[in-house]
Design an enzyme around this catalytic site. Structure first.
Site, PDB file in Angstrom:
ATOM      1  N   GLY A  14      58.206  26.742  19.376  1.00 57.40           N
ATOM      2  CA  GLY A  14      59.297  27.237  18.531  1.00 57.40           C
ATOM      3  C   GLY A  14      59.770  26.266  17.463  1.00 57.40           C
ATOM      4  N   ASN A  16      58.764  26.221  14.385  1.00 56.42           N
ATOM      5  CA  ASN A  16      58.998  27.032  13.172  1.00 56.42           C
ATOM      6  C   ASN A  16      60.278  27.845  13.308  1.00 56.42           C
ATOM      7  OD1 ASN A  16      56.743  26.970  11.004  1.00 56.42           O
ATOM      8  ND2 ASN A  16      55.658  26.855  12.965  1.00 56.42           N
ATOM      9  N   ARG A  93      50.080  37.265  19.665  1.00 58.09           N
ATOM     10  CA  ARG A  93      49.746  38.615  20.117  1.00 58.09           C
ATOM     11  C   ARG A  93      49.542  39.483  18.877  1.00 58.09           C
ATOM     12  NH1 ARG A  93      50.250  40.586  25.044  1.00 58.09           N
ATOM     13  NH2 ARG A  93      50.925  38.640  25.955  1.00 58.09           N
ATOM     14  N   ASN A 109      53.729  36.670   8.838  1.00 59.42           N
ATOM     15  CA  ASN A 109      53.160  35.725   9.809  1.00 59.42           C
ATOM     16  C   ASN A 109      52.851  34.410   9.111  1.00 59.42           C
ATOM     17  OD1 ASN A 109      51.965  34.857  12.297  1.00 59.42           O
ATOM     18  ND2 ASN A 109      49.934  35.265  11.432  1.00 59.42           N
ATOM     19  N   HIS A 111      50.231  31.029   9.629  1.00 65.53           N
ATOM     20  CA  HIS A 111      49.021  30.648  10.364  1.00 65.53           C
ATOM     21  C   HIS A 111      48.561  29.268   9.880  1.00 65.53           C
ATOM     22  CE1 HIS A 111      45.455  31.286  12.750  1.00 65.53           C
ATOM     23  NE2 HIS A 111      44.752  30.817  11.739  1.00 65.53           N
TER      24      HIS A 111
END
Ligand code: GAR
Length: 189
Positions: A14, A16, A93, A109, A111
């Site tokens: 966590g 971010n 997920r 998102n 990445h």
């Protein structure tokens, strides 16, 4: 300031999430994190959310018979909190049709690679194993694929001496900044 209501989704440490919470609190991002959604109730991100006082929806997929039922439970929590955007921050997920249809083009998102290179798990390890000298960070809109969808922002990060741990530290620092500036620009419109 009109604040966008966001939910941050996370499955792990966590860092971010914490960076985004800090940026929202300081009003660098015109948004309010009204919910932290985790599929792993024991993950460290829950401790961080508790400490900051952000409500948690800890919902375990294995408590449901289908992915659809799991996502419907998540969706109920999101609707109750009047969430407008979903921000994935280490949520490991795939997002399914229930959430994609409820939040069209409103799921983001981050990445740890320059997508489309090295999607999926352990992107930093994949980059080191491939021997590339430069990897990076991507922020993108989420579609039904694994780490695919229109790219909003990217930044390159050098691979440090073929060392995954040191490279990860550099990547995380860039992630925290890039996620903040990308959401800042997106929500101020
Ligand atoms: C981050 O590096 C994020 O980019 C990655 O998980 C890490 C979570 O770290 N996400 C993915 O790999 C998505 N495919 P954090 O829990 O410290 O924020």
């Amino acid at each position: 300031m009109n604040k966008v209501k966001i939910a941050v989704f996370a499955s792990g440490s966590g860092s971010n999430f914490a960076a985004l919470a800090e940026a929202c609190k300081a009003e660098r991002i015109p948004a309010e994190i009204v919910l932290m959604v985790t599929d792993k109730p024991d993950a460290f991100v829950s401790e961080r959310a508790n400490e900051i006082g952000i409500p948690i929806a800890a919902i375990r997929p294995r408590d449901f018979e289908t992915k659809k039922a799991y996502e419907q439970a998540v969706l109920e929590a999101l609707q109750e909190a009047q969430v407008e955007w979903l921000i994935l921050a280490g949520y490991m997920r795939l997002i399914g049709p229930v959430l994609l249809e409820a939040y069209p083009e409103r799921i983001i998102n981050i990445h740890p690679s320059l997508l489309p290179s090295f999607p999926g798990k352990d992107a930093i390890g994949q980059a080191v194993a491939a021997g590339v000298k430069v990897t990076g960070v991507t922020v993108h809109l989420v579609d039904e694929g694994m780490d695919t969808g229109p790219i909003l922002a990217q930044r390159a990060v050098d691979v440090i001496d073929g060392d995954a741990e040191r490279t990860a530290l550099a990547i995380h620092a860039v992630e925290h900044e890039l996620y903040t500036t990308t959401l800042q620009n997106l929500f101020k419109k």
